[in-house]
Scaffold this active site. Structure first.
Site, short mmCIF file in Angstrom:
data_model
loop_
_atom_site.label_atom_id
_atom_site.label_comp_id
_atom_site.label_asym_id
_atom_site.label_seq_id
_atom_site.Cartn_x
_atom_site.Cartn_y
_atom_site.Cartn_z
N ASP A 24 104.11 17.57 5.92
CA ASP A 24 105.48 17.95 5.13
C ASP A 24 105.87 16.70 4.38
O ASP A 24 105.75 15.72 4.69
CB ASP A 24 106.31 18.17 6.49
CG ASP A 24 107.59 18.62 6.02
OD1 ASP A 24 107.56 19.72 5.48
OD2 ASP A 24 108.75 18.21 6.28
N GLU A 55 102.35 18.66 1.20
CA GLU A 55 103.38 18.91 0.12
C GLU A 55 103.54 17.56 -0.90
O GLU A 55 103.82 16.39 -0.28
CB GLU A 55 104.75 19.11 0.43
CG GLU A 55 104.82 20.54 1.36
CD GLU A 55 106.25 20.60 1.72
OE1 GLU A 55 106.67 21.79 1.47
OE2 GLU A 55 106.90 19.93 2.48
#
Ligand code: CA
Length: 666
Positions: free
Chosen positions: A348, A377
């Site tokens: 993340d 990400e």
């Protein structure tokens, strides 16, 4: 690390140091400890406690008989040893007991109790760490358990799911709703007779489930499970313990460990790998986090005034460039890979971490199992004190070996802007996205026919290989594809929106790189238009499995699309050179049309040439296909990997909002 330190030293020499710089050099001088015996181990000598806290004035271990609501039955004063580690031992194994740490900080203040940062088992709400015999948590056959072998990440088909979404609706027919065990139940069906659960995954043909955060997170009250609280879980509490609300008994620390392993085993037995979503970039709490209560300040980045910097948008950000935090991340993923046989990790807000940390993560995991892969990400949610050139950004992916990033290029080009609900994309008739769709097709690698200056999100070929790119049009964040289409296609029929979804996913699943889909889109699930459903009730988030019957044709399309990809290596090339050599784009004058061929039996494919024409406009597109013995694989919203019919080429009409795929063997 050396580069970082010298850069800081240069900055300090040039100007008067800020508080943050002083703190930075101060933290860098703390001794790090790389051992894997941190916090609690049981061996022949007994039970050993080891807390890393170099600046603490004192540290105590509290021992408990139960997981909450009781006073300690004993306490142990710890002694500071090498590497900033405080130690204490008892000479017998304390299986069945619980413990916490409590330190006195550098200013002499006694902080609150904490289970530490390395609790591998815990009781209710993770408040007390637990001492269990891990050998007793292994399901039968665990020693020989293995995930699917993967030569290249591009061979994976990723399916992102939340435990509750997937099984909590009554229509799932699953007994252990919202639990790890839901994925261990064979032969479950919806009331209309369609397969659900693990059988559904097998039928769909995905290779890996990507489970949303399944470490122990903060928000759902494990002491009150009948309240049916929902959370995505991006609020980390104990990084190395499974989440209690996904177990059948959060008060029993063995249950969550055993049940998560049983889930992994059942998926592996079905040939499906397990990817864990990991959120090392921030913690749910600031001063009360387990990081802050064990080594105050150290694990976080700060602003010049000493406050928490916030690149996560959640109140703080961790400091992966510091040795002990870097080691924590690396050792934590290694632990999940070894103890739980996890096959992949999704990071993340990965760009909050530094490049060096991510490189170590990937390298260490490959040593455990070469099939393990890592993606994340490649962006942050706010600014960070970490210099841009050190961030694990999408644009820096070429500096990271064995790491892939999500392509927001293909995502936004195909369906329209992620946060502007009304915005349309290529698949919904908005011109101007053609070149960015091409960027998606070649996985953001350099290609002689792709003009990156016309890219919507990226202006250069940032990927050096297709294995660095994850392609998708939707995930747990933002509107589901179903809701996005409803909001951006006002006045449309559901049949029209399903057609657009098919075109959108056909682009994703035939593109180079690795395809990723959000669970339930294969049955056209929605979330009632809620874009940020992180704590919405089950009524928003649960997948209604009767949709599988209602939208059977949609499901069949997805299944065949996945089958097509998995049967044909041409869609899964492994180098940028192959892509540049084998993919040839056709000259197209019409807006909202992209046409290309994959030639030369690419990547060993039995098909000499595959012709793909995507028509995202509302007008038919008249294609002129070279004469030959073609099989029609997809046409007018239908698809079959073995072929729907044959064609001799020539003039073929590509109907509005559809993909035409042709293939020939010679
Ligand atoms: Ca929890």
């Amino acid at each position: 690390m050396k580069t970082l330190l010298s850069a800081v030293a240069l900055t300090l020499a040039a100007t008067a140091p800020t508080i943050a710089q002083t703190m930075e050099s101060e933290y860098a001088s703390w001794p790090a400890y790389g051992g894997t015996d941190l916090e609690m181990t049981v061996d022949a000598r007994g039970t050993n406690f080891a807390l890393w806290s170099p600046k603490a004035k004192a540290a105590t271990v509290y021992l408990y008989n139960t997981d909450r609501n009781t006073a300690p039955y004993d306490s142990l004063e710890m002694r500071l040893g090498e590497g900033g580690v405080w130690r204490a031992s008892v000479d017998n194994p304390l299986y069945g007991k619980f413990y916490t740490f409590r330190i006195t900080d550098a200013s002499g203040k006694r902080l609150a109790e904490t289970p530490g940062v390395w609790a591998k088992a815990a009781g209710t709400n993770g408040q007390r760490a637990a001492i269990i015999d891990f050998a007793k948590t292994n399901p039968e056959g665990w020693a020989s358990d293995k995930g699917p072998e993967l030569k290249n990440i591009t061979d994976a088909v990723l399916y992102e799911m939340h435990h509750r979404d997937f099984s909590v609706d009554p229509s799932s027919g699953i007994v252990h709703k919202g639990k790890f065990l839901a994925l261990t139940e064979p032969e479950t069906k919806s009331p209309l007779g369609d397969k659900t659960g693990i059988d559904h995954l097998k039928e769909l043909g995905i290779t890996h489930v990507h489970i949303l955060p399944s470490y122990d997170y903060n928000s759902v009250d494990e002491a009150n499970l009948p309240a049916n609280q929902y959370n995505w879980g991006y609020d980390p509490f104990n990084y190395n313990t499974p989440e209690g609300s996904y177990s059948t008994d959060p008060a029993n620390p063995e249950a969550r460990v055993r049940e998560m392993k049983e889930m992994v085993k059942a998926l592996h037995d079905a040939g499906i790998g397990v990817v864990m979503d990991v959120v090392y970039n921030h913690t749910a709490n600031n001063d009360d986090s387990n990081f802050s209560l064990t080594a105050p300040g150290y694990y976080y980045r700060h602003r010049p005034d000493g406050s928490y910097s916030d690149a996560s948008g959640c109140g703080n950000e961790t400091a992966s460039e510091r040795q002990q935090m870097r080691d924590f991340i690396v050792n934590s993923v290694k632990y999940w890979a070894k103890e739980y046989h996890i096959d992949g990790f999704r990071f993340d807000l990965m760009a909050i971490h530094d490049i060096e940390t991510m490189n170590q993560v990937a390298a260490e995991l490959k040593k455990i199992n070469p099939s393990i892969f890592v993606y994340g990400e490649g962006w942050t949610a706010g600014d960070s004190p970490l210099p841009v050139d050190q961030r694990a950004l999408k644009e820096n992916v070429n500096k990271m070996e064995g790491i892939a990033v999500f392509s927001d290029d293909i995502r936004d080009a195909v369906k329209g802007h992620y946060s502007n609900a009304a915005d349309r994309g290529f698949a919904t008739g908005k011109p101007g996205n053609e070149e960015t769709v091409k960027i998606g097709i070649v996985a953001s690698t350099a290609h002689p026919q792709v003009d990156y200056s016309k890219g919507n999100n990226s202006k250069f070929a940032y990927a050096g290989a297709p294995g660095q790119i994850i392609n998708y049009v939707s995930c747990h964040d933002d509107l589901t594809l179903t809701d996005k289409l409803a909001k951006s296609m006002p006045g449309s029929t559901e049949a029209e929106r399903q057609r657009a979804a098919r075109l959108a996913q056909t682009i994703v699943f035939t593109s180079q790189g690795t395809p990723f889909m959000f669970a339930g889109e294969e049955v056209f699930r929605d979330k009632k238009g809620v874009h940020n459903s992180y704590k919405s009730p089950d009524s928003i988030n649960a997948i209604d499995w009767t949709l599988k019957h209602k939208n059977a044709e949609q499901f069949d399309y997805y299944r065949e699309l996945i089958k097509l990809r998995r049967e044909h290596p041409a869609f899964r090339m492994t180098t940028a050179d192959e892509i540049a050599r084998n993919i040839v784009f056709d000259k197209v004058l019409a807006p909202n049309v992209v046409s290309y061929s994959i030639r030369n039996n690419a990547n060993g494919d039995e098909w000499k040439e595959i012709k793909l024409i995507f028509n995202g406009s509302n007008d038919p597109y008249v294609a002129r296909v070279p004469k030959g013995d073609w099989m029609v694989i997809a046409r007018d919203g239908k698809i079959k990997s073995e072929g729907l019919e044959t064609s001799k080429g020539g003039t073929i009409v590509v109907t509005p909002v559809s993909a035409l795929i042709l293939a020939r063997k010679k």
